[in-house]
Motif scaffolding. Structure first.
Motif, PDB file in Angstrom:
ATOM      1  N   ALA A 258      43.677  71.305  24.143  1.00 46.18           N
ATOM      2  CA  ALA A 258      45.017  72.031  24.162  1.00 46.18           C
ATOM      3  C   ALA A 258      45.053  72.570  25.499  1.00 46.18           C
ATOM      4  N   CYS A 259      44.143  72.926  26.304  1.00 53.56           N
ATOM      5  CA  CYS A 259      44.215  73.568  27.585  1.00 53.56           C
ATOM      6  C   CYS A 259      44.497  72.375  28.600  1.00 53.56           C
ATOM      7  N   GLN A 260      44.192  71.492  28.356  1.00 50.09           N
ATOM      8  CA  GLN A 260      44.728  70.417  29.321  1.00 50.09           C
ATOM      9  C   GLN A 260      46.220  69.953  29.031  1.00 50.09           C
ATOM     10  N   ILE A 261      46.547  69.902  27.558  1.00 48.36           N
ATOM     11  CA  ILE A 261      47.996  69.666  27.613  1.00 48.36           C
ATOM     12  C   ILE A 261      48.830  70.629  28.045  1.00 48.36           C
ATOM     13  N   LEU A 262      48.460  72.155  27.590  1.00 47.98           N
ATOM     14  CA  LEU A 262      49.299  72.982  28.093  1.00 47.98           C
ATOM     15  C   LEU A 262      49.261  73.260  29.853  1.00 47.98           C
ATOM     16  N   PHE A 263      48.387  72.873  30.483  1.00 45.13           N
ATOM     17  CA  PHE A 263      48.354  73.174  31.838  1.00 45.13           C
ATOM     18  C   PHE A 263      49.053  71.902  32.570  1.00 45.13           C
ATOM     19  N   SER A 264      48.771  70.713  32.185  1.00 48.36           N
ATOM     20  CA  SER A 264      49.489  69.509  32.419  1.00 48.36           C
ATOM     21  C   SER A 264      51.047  69.374  32.435  1.00 48.36           C
ATOM     22  N   HIS A 265      51.423  69.888  31.250  1.00 51.13           N
ATOM     23  CA  HIS A 265      53.005  69.822  30.889  1.00 51.13           C
ATOM     24  C   HIS A 265      53.570  71.020  31.648  1.00 51.13           C
ATOM     25  N   THR A 266      52.831  72.191  31.715  1.00 47.91           N
ATOM     26  CA  THR A 266      53.583  73.484  32.463  1.00 47.91           C
ATOM     27  C   THR A 266      53.616  73.118  33.799  1.00 47.91           C
ATOM     28  N   LEU A 267      52.543  72.621  34.453  1.00 45.71           N
ATOM     29  CA  LEU A 267      52.652  72.499  35.923  1.00 45.71           C
ATOM     30  C   LEU A 267      53.135  70.977  36.301  1.00 45.71           C
ATOM     31  N   GLY A 268      53.338  70.326  35.493  1.00 49.02           N
ATOM     32  CA  GLY A 268      53.589  68.770  35.415  1.00 49.02           C
ATOM     33  C   GLY A 268      54.863  68.570  35.001  1.00 49.02           C
ATOM     34  N   ASP A 269      55.015  67.673  33.937  1.00 47.14           N
ATOM     35  CA  ASP A 269      56.215  67.259  33.642  1.00 47.14           C
ATOM     36  C   ASP A 269      57.545  68.176  33.219  1.00 47.14           C
ATOM     37  N   ALA A 270      57.058  69.490  32.697  1.00 45.19           N
ATOM     38  CA  ALA A 270      57.988  70.596  32.528  1.00 45.19           C
ATOM     39  C   ALA A 270      58.740  71.050  33.747  1.00 45.19           C
ATOM     40  N   GLY A 271      57.996  71.265  34.824  1.00 49.08           N
ATOM     41  CA  GLY A 271      58.989  71.816  35.908  1.00 49.08           C
ATOM     42  C   GLY A 271      59.211  70.709  36.920  1.00 49.08           C
ATOM     43  N   SER A 272      58.633  69.550  37.104  1.00 47.93           N
ATOM     44  CA  SER A 272      59.012  68.510  37.960  1.00 47.93           C
ATOM     45  C   SER A 272      60.398  68.286  38.077  1.00 47.93           C
ATOM     46  N   PRO A 273      61.082  67.796  37.013  1.00 49.54           N
ATOM     47  CA  PRO A 273      62.519  67.615  37.007  1.00 49.54           C
ATOM     48  C   PRO A 273      63.453  68.837  37.551  1.00 49.54           C
ATOM     49  N   TYR A 274      63.051  70.088  37.397  1.00 52.24           N
ATOM     50  CA  TYR A 274      63.799  71.179  37.924  1.00 52.24           C
ATOM     51  C   TYR A 274      63.466  71.137  39.431  1.00 52.24           C
ATOM     52  N   LEU A 275      62.305  71.036  39.832  1.00 55.92           N
ATOM     53  CA  LEU A 275      62.052  70.987  41.318  1.00 55.92           C
ATOM     54  C   LEU A 275      62.769  69.925  41.987  1.00 55.92           C
ATOM     55  N   VAL A 276      62.685  68.740  41.436  1.00 51.68           N
ATOM     56  CA  VAL A 276      63.416  67.832  42.210  1.00 51.68           C
ATOM     57  C   VAL A 276      64.861  67.937  42.205  1.00 51.68           C
ATOM     58  N   GLY A 277      65.293  68.463  41.167  1.00 57.28           N
ATOM     59  CA  GLY A 277      66.805  68.804  41.102  1.00 57.28           C
ATOM     60  C   GLY A 277      67.203  69.880  42.198  1.00 57.28           C
ATOM     61  N   VAL A 278      66.240  70.897  42.375  1.00 61.12           N
ATOM     62  CA  VAL A 278      66.734  72.052  43.203  1.00 61.12           C
ATOM     63  C   VAL A 278      66.443  71.667  44.647  1.00 61.12           C
ATOM     64  N   VAL A 279      65.707  70.941  44.841  1.00 55.34           N
ATOM     65  CA  VAL A 279      65.297  70.469  46.353  1.00 55.34           C
ATOM     66  C   VAL A 279      66.532  69.289  46.679  1.00 55.34           C
ATOM     67  N   SER A 280      67.010  68.740  45.855  1.00 52.11           N
ATOM     68  CA  SER A 280      68.074  67.617  45.798  1.00 52.11           C
ATOM     69  C   SER A 280      69.486  68.576  46.111  1.00 52.11           C
ATOM     70  N   GLU A 281      69.613  69.547  45.302  1.00 51.81           N
ATOM     71  CA  GLU A 281      70.673  70.367  45.910  1.00 51.81           C
ATOM     72  C   GLU A 281      70.852  71.097  47.306  1.00 51.81           C
ATOM     73  N   LEU A 282      69.774  71.458  47.396  1.00 51.58           N
ATOM     74  CA  LEU A 282      69.597  71.918  48.843  1.00 51.58           C
ATOM     75  C   LEU A 282      69.640  71.166  49.865  1.00 51.58           C
ATOM     76  N   LEU A 283      69.204  69.842  49.772  1.00 51.05           N
ATOM     77  CA  LEU A 283      69.274  68.792  50.578  1.00 51.05           C
ATOM     78  C   LEU A 283      70.847  68.329  50.743  1.00 51.05           C
ATOM     79  N   LYS A 284      71.634  68.264  49.510  1.00 49.97           N
ATOM     80  CA  LYS A 284      72.864  67.950  49.625  1.00 49.97           C
ATOM     81  C   LYS A 284      73.973  68.781  50.697  1.00 49.97           C
ATOM     82  N   VAL A 285      73.391  69.949  50.700  1.00 51.16           N
ATOM     83  CA  VAL A 285      73.941  71.013  51.699  1.00 51.16           C
ATOM     84  C   VAL A 285      73.794  70.644  53.158  1.00 51.16           C
ATOM     85  N   ALA A 286      72.407  70.383  53.264  1.00 50.35           N
ATOM     86  CA  ALA A 286      71.978  70.126  54.448  1.00 50.35           C
ATOM     87  C   ALA A 286      72.600  68.695  55.236  1.00 50.35           C
ATOM     88  N   LEU A 287      72.527  67.753  54.178  1.00 47.51           N
ATOM     89  CA  LEU A 287      72.967  66.354  54.761  1.00 47.51           C
ATOM     90  C   LEU A 287      74.679  66.272  54.894  1.00 47.51           C
TER      91      LEU A 287
END
Length: 386
Positions: A258-287
Motif C-alpha cells: 500500500a505504501c509503495q503504490i501510494l508513494f510511487s503513484h503520487t510522486l510518479g505517474d499521477a504528477g509526471s503528465p502534469y509536470l511535463v505539460g506545464v514545462v511544455s507550456e512555459l517553453l512554448k512561450v520562451a521558444l
C-alpha cells in the motif's frame, strides 16, 4: 469524477492485496514466475487500452464507449474472485503462519527502517514517473513530431494504435525477460534483482533520449527506440514486487504494498503528465517569436482564440517545447538507476533479517532487538538490573 475516484479506490485495493496473496501461495522461483504473469497486466493492459479504447470509441461514435468496455472486464474479474479464488493463510508458503499481526503504526515504523524497501520504492517511483509521462504524452509528442517535419495532417488515431502495439509488445517481452534474468542470475549473485532494475533504467535513458530526438526526423526510428526503451523499463515490474516480498515479513507485506503504490503513484505517474505539460507550456512561450502574441499570451488563451487567429501556433515550436519537457524523464531514469544501485548494497542483509523472522527465530523487530540485548547481557559478567 466521483465515479472515476471510486474506480481508483477499487484498483488501488486490488493492486495492494493481490501480490501478497501470490506470495502466500508460492515461494522462490515459482513466486517470481507468478508475479511476472500478474504484472503483465500493467504494460499489456496499457497497450490494449490504447487499441481497444480507440477502436471502441470509433465504432460507437463517442469517446464514452471506450470507457464502457472496462466495467464488463471488471465484472468478470469479480466473479472469478468470488467463486474460484481461495484465500491462503498469511506466510503459509514460507512457513511463517505463526506470525501475528501488529499495529499499523508498528508496521510503518518497521518499513521506515527497512532500507531496501525505501530505496527500491524510490527507484520504482522513478519508473512510474517515466511510464506515466510516456503513456500520456507519447502519442501526442510523436504526432507533433510528424507534423513538424512532414507537414502531414493530424493522424492521432494511427499514432495511438502503433504506440499501443509497441507498449503491449514491450510488456510481453520485457516482463518475462526481467523474471528470467532474475531467476538465472540470483543463483550466482544475490544482489542481482536491484542490479537488473538499475541496468534497465540506465539502459533505457539513452534510448529514451534518442527517441525524443528522432521523433522530429524519422518516425520508424522513433518507434524502434521507444520499443527498446519501454522494454528496458518493463524489466522492473515483477522484480520490484518480488524484492518487496522477500525483504518484508508476511504480516506487513500488505502495508508495504500500500505504501509503495501510494508513494510511487503520487510522486510518479499521477504528477509526471502534469509536470511535463506545464514545462511544455512555459517553453512554448520562451521558444515563440517576440513578435508573436504567443510570447506574451498563455497557451490556453491562444487555443481558445485560435479560430479567430490568422496565425496558428508554429508546429515546430509545439514539437520542440514538448520534446524539451520530455527530456525530464531521462534525468528521472538516471535517479531511479542510482536508487536501485543503493538498494543492492542493503538487499542481502535486509532479506536475511526477514528470513530470520519468518523461520521463527524472532517474531518482530522489537523482539530481535531484545534477543540481541539478552545475548550481550548473558555474555557479560556485570550484574543485571532488576
Amino acid at each position: 469524477m466521483a465515479f472515476r475516484a471510486m474506480v481508483g479506490i477499487g484498483e488501488a485495493s486490488y493492486s495492494t492485496i493481490a501480490p501478497t496473496i501470490i506470495s502466500d501461495l508460492f515461494v522462490g522461483k515459482r513466486r517470481s514466475r507468478m508475479l511476472a504473469i500478474f504484472y503483465f497486466a500493467i504494460p499489456v493492459g496499457s497497450g490494449l487500452g490504447y487499441i481497444i479504447g480507440s477502436e471502441t470509441a470509433d465504432l460507437g461514435g463517442s469517446w464514452h464507449w471506450g470507457l464502457r468496455v472496462t466495467p464488463v472486464m471488471g465484472a468478470i474479474a469479480v466473479l472469478l474472485i468470488l467463486f474460484i479464488m481461495i484465500e491462503p493463510s498469511r506466510g503459509d508458503s514460507e512457513g511463517g503462519s505463526h506470525l501475528k499481526t501488529t499495529s499499523y503504526k508498528e508496521d510503518l515504523w518497521y518499513l521506515v527502517g527497512n532500507r531496501s524497501f525505501i530505496l527500491s520504492t524510490l527507484g520504482f517511483t522513478c519508473v512510474a514517473f517515466v511510464t506515466g509521462a510516456l503513456a500520456w504524452w507519447g502519442p501526442t509528442f510523436i504526432n507533433a513530431g510528424l507534423k513538424s517535419h512532414t507537414n502531414k495532417p493530424d493522424d492521432m488515431k494511427r499514432v495511438s494504435l502503433i504506440f499501443g502495439i509497441i507498449t503491449m509488445l514491450s510488456g510481453l517481452i520485457g516482463v518475462p525477460t526481467g523474471m528470467f534474468l532474475s531467476t538465472s542470475l540470483k543463483r550466482r549473485n544475490p544482489r542481482a534483482d536491484p542490479l537488473i532494475c538499475a541496468f534497465g533504467l540506465l539502459t533505457s535513458t539513452p534510448l529514451m533520449f534518442l527517441a525524443a530526438v528522432m521523433a522530429g526526423y524519422n518516425e520508424i526510428a522513433c518507434y524502434v527506440l521507444i520499443f527498446f526503451a519501454s522494454l528496458c523499463l518493463n524489466l522492473n515490474w515483477s522484480i520490484v514486487a518480488d524484492m518487496l516480498l522477500y525483504v518484508v515479513i508476511p504480516t506487513r507485506r500488505s502495508t508495504a504494498e500500500a505504501c509503495q503504490i501510494l508513494f510511487s503513484h503520487t510522486l510518479g505517474d499521477a504528477g509526471s503528465p502534469y509536470l511535463v505539460g506545464v514545462v511544455s507550456e512555459l517553453l512554448k512561450v520562451a521558444l515563440s517569436s517576440t513578435t508573436d502574441m504567443s510570447s506574451i499570451v498563455p497557451h490556453e488563451t491562444m487555443l481558445s482564440s485560435s479560430s479567430n487567429s490568422s496565425e496558428p501556433i508554429d508546429p515546430q515550436v509545439e514539437f520542440k517545447s514538448l520534446q524539451f519537457s520530455l527530456f525530464i524523464t531521462t534525468f528521472v531514469e538516471v535517479m531511479g538507476g542510482l536508487f536501485f544501485l543503493m538498494t543492492a548494497w542493503y538487499i542481502i542483509s535486509d532479506k536475511a533479517k526477514a528470513d530470520k523472522v519468518i523461520c521463527g527465530d524472532l517474531t518482530n523487530e522489537n523482539s530481535q532487538e531484545n534477543h540481541e540485548a539478552d545475548e550481550i547481557s548473558s555474555s557479560s559478567s556485570s550484574p543485571s538490573f532488576a
